[in-house]
Motif scaffolding. Structure first.
Motif, PDB file in Angstrom:
ATOM      1  N   THR A 100       0.818  -1.218   0.000  1.00 20.11           N
ATOM      2  CA  THR A 100       0.000   0.000   0.000  1.00 20.11           C
ATOM      3  C   THR A 100       0.850   1.265   0.000  1.00 20.11           C
ATOM      4  OG1 THR A 100      -0.229  -0.092   2.403  1.00 20.11           O
ATOM      5  CG2 THR A 100      -2.026  -1.031   1.086  1.00 20.11           C
ATOM      6  N   ARG A 101       2.150   1.148   0.242  1.00 21.72           N
ATOM      7  CA  ARG A 101       3.002   2.335   0.122  1.00 21.72           C
ATOM      8  C   ARG A 101       3.120   2.771  -1.327  1.00 21.72           C
ATOM      9  NH1 ARG A 101       7.469  -0.274   3.951  1.00 21.72           N
ATOM     10  NH2 ARG A 101       6.838  -1.945   2.574  1.00 21.72           N
ATOM     11  N   LEU A 103       0.643   3.443  -3.127  1.00 25.93           N
ATOM     12  CA  LEU A 103      -0.581   4.167  -3.470  1.00 25.93           C
ATOM     13  C   LEU A 103      -0.280   5.328  -4.405  1.00 25.93           C
ATOM     14  CD1 LEU A 103      -2.484   4.303  -0.087  1.00 25.93           C
ATOM     15  CD2 LEU A 103      -3.249   3.226  -2.175  1.00 25.93           C
ATOM     16  N   SER A 105      -0.436   8.869  -6.092  1.00 24.64           N
ATOM     17  CA  SER A 105      -0.634  10.218  -5.556  1.00 24.64           C
ATOM     18  C   SER A 105      -2.006  10.767  -5.934  1.00 24.64           C
ATOM     19  CB  SER A 105       0.473  11.148  -6.049  1.00 24.64           C
ATOM     20  OG  SER A 105       0.464  11.215  -7.455  1.00 24.64           O
ATOM     21  N   ASN A 111      -4.513   7.213   0.423  1.00 25.62           N
ATOM     22  CA  ASN A 111      -3.210   7.428   1.049  1.00 25.62           C
ATOM     23  C   ASN A 111      -3.379   7.940   2.478  1.00 25.62           C
ATOM     24  OD1 ASN A 111      -0.361   7.240   0.775  1.00 25.62           O
ATOM     25  ND2 ASN A 111      -0.291   9.465   0.760  1.00 25.62           N
ATOM     26  N   ARG A 114      -4.188   4.989   4.612  1.00 28.63           N
ATOM     27  CA  ARG A 114      -2.989   4.187   4.843  1.00 28.63           C
ATOM     28  C   ARG A 114      -2.138   4.825   5.936  1.00 28.63           C
ATOM     29  NH1 ARG A 114       2.105   4.338   4.354  1.00 28.63           N
ATOM     30  NH2 ARG A 114       2.098   6.293   3.252  1.00 28.63           N
ATOM     31  N   GLU A 115      -1.978   6.135   5.859  1.00 33.69           N
ATOM     32  CA  GLU A 115      -1.182   6.843   6.867  1.00 33.69           C
ATOM     33  C   GLU A 115      -1.825   6.745   8.257  1.00 33.69           C
ATOM     34  OE1 GLU A 115      -0.690  10.753   5.248  1.00 33.69           O
ATOM     35  OE2 GLU A 115       0.830  10.085   3.808  1.00 33.69           O
TER      36      GLU A 115
END
Length: 181
Positions: A100-101, A103, A105, A111, A114-115
Motif C-alpha cells: 500500500t506504500r 498508493l 498520488s 493514502n 494508509r497513513e
C-alpha cells in the motif's frame, strides 16, 4: 449485487492484486482471463488499470483496518494484541500482496487512510516500548520496521506457515529475539 457478480468482482480484485504485485504493467485483459471473466466485465466496473488498482488498495485497507480494530491495540494486553494483529494481518498480506506504500498520488483519500493505519500501528509499537516489552535503548521506529519485516517474511517467504504459528514466531522473535540470553 447478484451473487455471480459479487463472485466475479472478488475474483477480479484478488487476481488483480496478485498479478499487479508480480508485474505492475499487467493488462486488464490478462487479469480478466486469469480471473475467468471477460475483459468487458472488468472494464464495466473499472475503466482503467489504475481504477482497478485503487479498488484493490481500498479493499486491502478495509481488511487491514478490520484487523487493527479486532486486535484491540489500545485495550488488550500487549502480547495478546500483538498476536491478534499478526495472526490477522498475515492472511490480509497474502490475499492482497500489493504494497500500500505504492498508493498513487492521485488517491489522496486512500493514502490518508494508509497513513492513519500506520499511525495506529506506530502508537501500538510505542505502547509496546512504554510498557517495557522492548529492551531499553531499542528505537521505536526500529522495532516497527522489524515488526513489518517479520510480518512480510512470515506472509510471503513462508507461505506454508499457518497464521497462528506465524504469529507465534513473529511475536516471540519481536519480544524475545532469536539469540540465547
Amino acid at each position: 449485487m447478484r451473487a455471480d457478480a459479487a463472485r466475479n468482482l472478488d475474483a477480479v480484485l484478488r487476481t488483480g492484486a496478485r498479478l499487479l504485485a508480480e508485474d505492475p504493467a499487467t493488462s486488464i485483459a490478462t487479469i480478466a482471463a486469469e480471473a475467468g471473466v471477460d475483459r468487458r466485465t472488468v472494464y464495466r466496473r473499472f475503466a482503467t488499470r489504475e481504477a482497478l488498482l485503487a479498488a484493490v488498495f481500498a479493499t486491502k485497507l478495509d481488511s487491514s483496518e478490520r484487523v487493527l480494530d479486532e486486535a484491540r491495540l489500545t485495550e488488550a494486553p500487549v502480547p495478546v494484541a500483538l498476536h491478534r494483529y499478526v495472526e490477522g494481518i498475515i492472511p490480509v498480506s497474502r490475499q492482497w500482496p500489493l504494497d500500500t506504500r505504492r498508493l498513487m498520488s492521485a488517491e489522496p483519500a486512500a493514502n490518508s487512510r494508509r497513513e492513519e493505519l500506520s499511525r495506529r500501528l506506530d502508537a501500538f509499537v510505542q505502547r509496546v516500548s512504554d510498557e517495557g516489552f522492548l529492551r531499553a535503548g531499542v528505537p521505536v521506529p526500529w522495532a516497527r520496521a522489524v515488526l513489518d519485516d517479520l510480518v512480510d517474511s512470515a506472509a510471503h517467504r513462508f507461505p506454508d506457515l499457518e497464521p497462528p504459528q506465524a504469529a507465534d514466531l513473529v511475536v516471540d522473535t519481536l519480544l524475545n529475539g532469536v539469540g540465547r540470553r
